[in-house]
Design a protein around this motif. Structure first.
Motif, PDB file in Angstrom:
ATOM      1  N   MET A 129      61.645  -3.476  51.839  1.00  0.00           N
ATOM      2  CA  MET A 129      60.554  -2.673  52.368  1.00  0.00           C
ATOM      3  C   MET A 129      60.583  -2.761  53.891  1.00  0.00           C
ATOM      4  O   MET A 129      60.754  -3.829  54.450  1.00  0.00           O
ATOM      5  N   LYS A 130      60.415  -1.628  54.531  1.00  0.00           N
ATOM      6  CA  LYS A 130      60.457  -1.601  55.982  1.00  0.00           C
ATOM      7  C   LYS A 130      59.235  -2.302  56.571  1.00  0.00           C
ATOM      8  O   LYS A 130      58.141  -2.253  56.022  1.00  0.00           O
ATOM      9  N   ALA A 131      59.435  -2.946  57.707  1.00  0.00           N
ATOM     10  CA  ALA A 131      58.373  -3.741  58.329  1.00  0.00           C
ATOM     11  C   ALA A 131      57.205  -2.874  58.786  1.00  0.00           C
ATOM     12  O   ALA A 131      56.056  -3.325  58.763  1.00  0.00           O
ATOM     13  N   ASP A 132      57.456  -1.623  59.192  1.00  0.00           N
ATOM     14  CA  ASP A 132      56.337  -0.790  59.623  1.00  0.00           C
ATOM     15  C   ASP A 132      55.429  -0.414  58.448  1.00  0.00           C
ATOM     16  O   ASP A 132      54.209  -0.283  58.618  1.00  0.00           O
ATOM     17  N   ILE A 133      55.988  -0.304  57.247  1.00  0.00           N
ATOM     18  CA  ILE A 133      55.169  -0.051  56.058  1.00  0.00           C
ATOM     19  C   ILE A 133      54.322  -1.290  55.741  1.00  0.00           C
ATOM     20  O   ILE A 133      53.141  -1.179  55.391  1.00  0.00           O
ATOM     21  N   VAL A 134      54.937  -2.460  55.881  1.00  0.00           N
ATOM     22  CA  VAL A 134      54.196  -3.711  55.657  1.00  0.00           C
ATOM     23  C   VAL A 134      53.046  -3.818  56.662  1.00  0.00           C
ATOM     24  O   VAL A 134      51.918  -4.179  56.296  1.00  0.00           O
ATOM     25  N   LEU A 135      53.317  -3.485  57.907  1.00  0.00           N
ATOM     26  CA  LEU A 135      52.267  -3.523  58.929  1.00  0.00           C
ATOM     27  C   LEU A 135      51.139  -2.544  58.584  1.00  0.00           C
ATOM     28  O   LEU A 135      49.961  -2.890  58.669  1.00  0.00           O
TER      29      LEU A 135
ATOM     30  N   LEU B 200      50.245  -1.464  55.660  1.00  0.00           N
ATOM     31  CA  LEU B 200      49.488  -2.004  54.522  1.00  0.00           C
ATOM     32  C   LEU B 200      48.536  -3.106  54.973  1.00  0.00           C
ATOM     33  O   LEU B 200      47.386  -3.166  54.529  1.00  0.00           O
ATOM     34  N   TRP B 201      49.024  -3.976  55.840  1.00  0.00           N
ATOM     35  CA  TRP B 201      48.166  -5.043  56.359  1.00  0.00           C
ATOM     36  C   TRP B 201      46.982  -4.455  57.133  1.00  0.00           C
ATOM     37  O   TRP B 201      45.840  -4.892  56.959  1.00  0.00           O
TER      38      TRP B 201
ATOM     39  N   ASN C  38      40.418 -15.536  57.295  1.00  0.00           N
ATOM     40  CA  ASN C  38      41.581 -16.265  57.798  1.00  0.00           C
ATOM     41  C   ASN C  38      42.834 -15.989  56.982  1.00  0.00           C
ATOM     42  O   ASN C  38      43.922 -15.848  57.547  1.00  0.00           O
ATOM     43  N   TRP C  39      42.714 -15.921  55.657  1.00  0.00           N
ATOM     44  CA  TRP C  39      43.902 -15.717  54.826  1.00  0.00           C
ATOM     45  C   TRP C  39      44.568 -14.379  55.135  1.00  0.00           C
ATOM     46  O   TRP C  39      45.795 -14.286  55.136  1.00  0.00           O
ATOM     47  N   LEU C  40      43.775 -13.372  55.441  1.00  0.00           N
ATOM     48  CA  LEU C  40      44.341 -12.059  55.741  1.00  0.00           C
ATOM     49  C   LEU C  40      44.967 -12.032  57.133  1.00  0.00           C
ATOM     50  O   LEU C  40      46.040 -11.455  57.334  1.00  0.00           O
ATOM     51  N   VAL C  41      44.326 -12.681  58.085  1.00  0.00           N
ATOM     52  CA  VAL C  41      44.867 -12.768  59.438  1.00  0.00           C
ATOM     53  C   VAL C  41      46.166 -13.578  59.434  1.00  0.00           C
ATOM     54  O   VAL C  41      47.170 -13.169  60.039  1.00  0.00           O
ATOM     55  N   LEU C  42      46.171 -14.704  58.728  1.00  0.00           N
ATOM     56  CA  LEU C  42      47.383 -15.539  58.666  1.00  0.00           C
ATOM     57  C   LEU C  42      48.528 -14.830  57.957  1.00  0.00           C
ATOM     58  O   LEU C  42      49.694 -14.989  58.343  1.00  0.00           O
TER      59      LEU C  42
END
Length: 167
Positions: free
Chosen positions: A1-7, A9-10, A26-30
């Protein structure tokens, strides 16, 4: 999966969580920070920034918003999220993202104040105010967070990814 898609989604998860709960856990930020570091380690960083820019972005993102937290104007989750976001976008993109997020947060605040003063749409005013944090005793435990700033940072970042990087 491409990193921009992961970003993206985050950013989506942070936006939804912050709008619903008025906090960035915190769990989501970490998770976002760890993924950004992994993207840097494996050379999959979507914006082709180097370690220096990523670490400066994290430090400046965290440090600048820490001033607002110190004066009680912002939640700690927003500050930590800005630091994690700086790992993704680097130092050069932060100013533009902050401006976009601050404009959206200002519009949110002005609309909430107007609807609070002139309650034509009371449900919209309640939606903008966020969830009630009053315990059963009836006394608030802390100052309510009206502005979901991490969500606006995430939305401004997504907009920057789509329109701001095209040169």
């Amino acid at each position: 999966m491409k990193a921009d898609i992961v970003l993206l989604l985050w950013l989506l998860f942070v936006t939804v969580y912050d709008f619903r709960e008025r906090r960035a856990p915190n769990w989501l930020v970490l998770a976002g920070a760890a993924t950004a570091l992994a993207a840097l380690v494996f050379g999959m960083q979507p914006f082709e920034i180097d370690w220096t820019s990523a670490l400066l972005g994290a430090g400046v993102g965290f440090g600048f918003l820490l001033l607002f937290y110190a004066f009680g104007l912002m939640g700690a989750g927003d500050v930590k999220f800005a630091g994690a976001l700086g790992l993704w976008v680097g130092l050069s993109a932060l100013a533009l993202i902050w401006i976009g997020a601050s404009l959206m947060a200002s519009a949110h605040s002005l609309l909430w104040l107007a609807l609070k003063r002139w309650p034509f749409f009371p449900r919209l005013a309640l939606l903008l105010a966020g969830p009630s944090r009053t315990p059963e005793s009836g006394t608030p435990t802390h100052r309510p967070r009206i502005i979901p700033y991490a969500a606006y940072l995430a939305l401004a970042t997504a907009a920057w990814m789509v329109w701001g990087r095209q040169s």
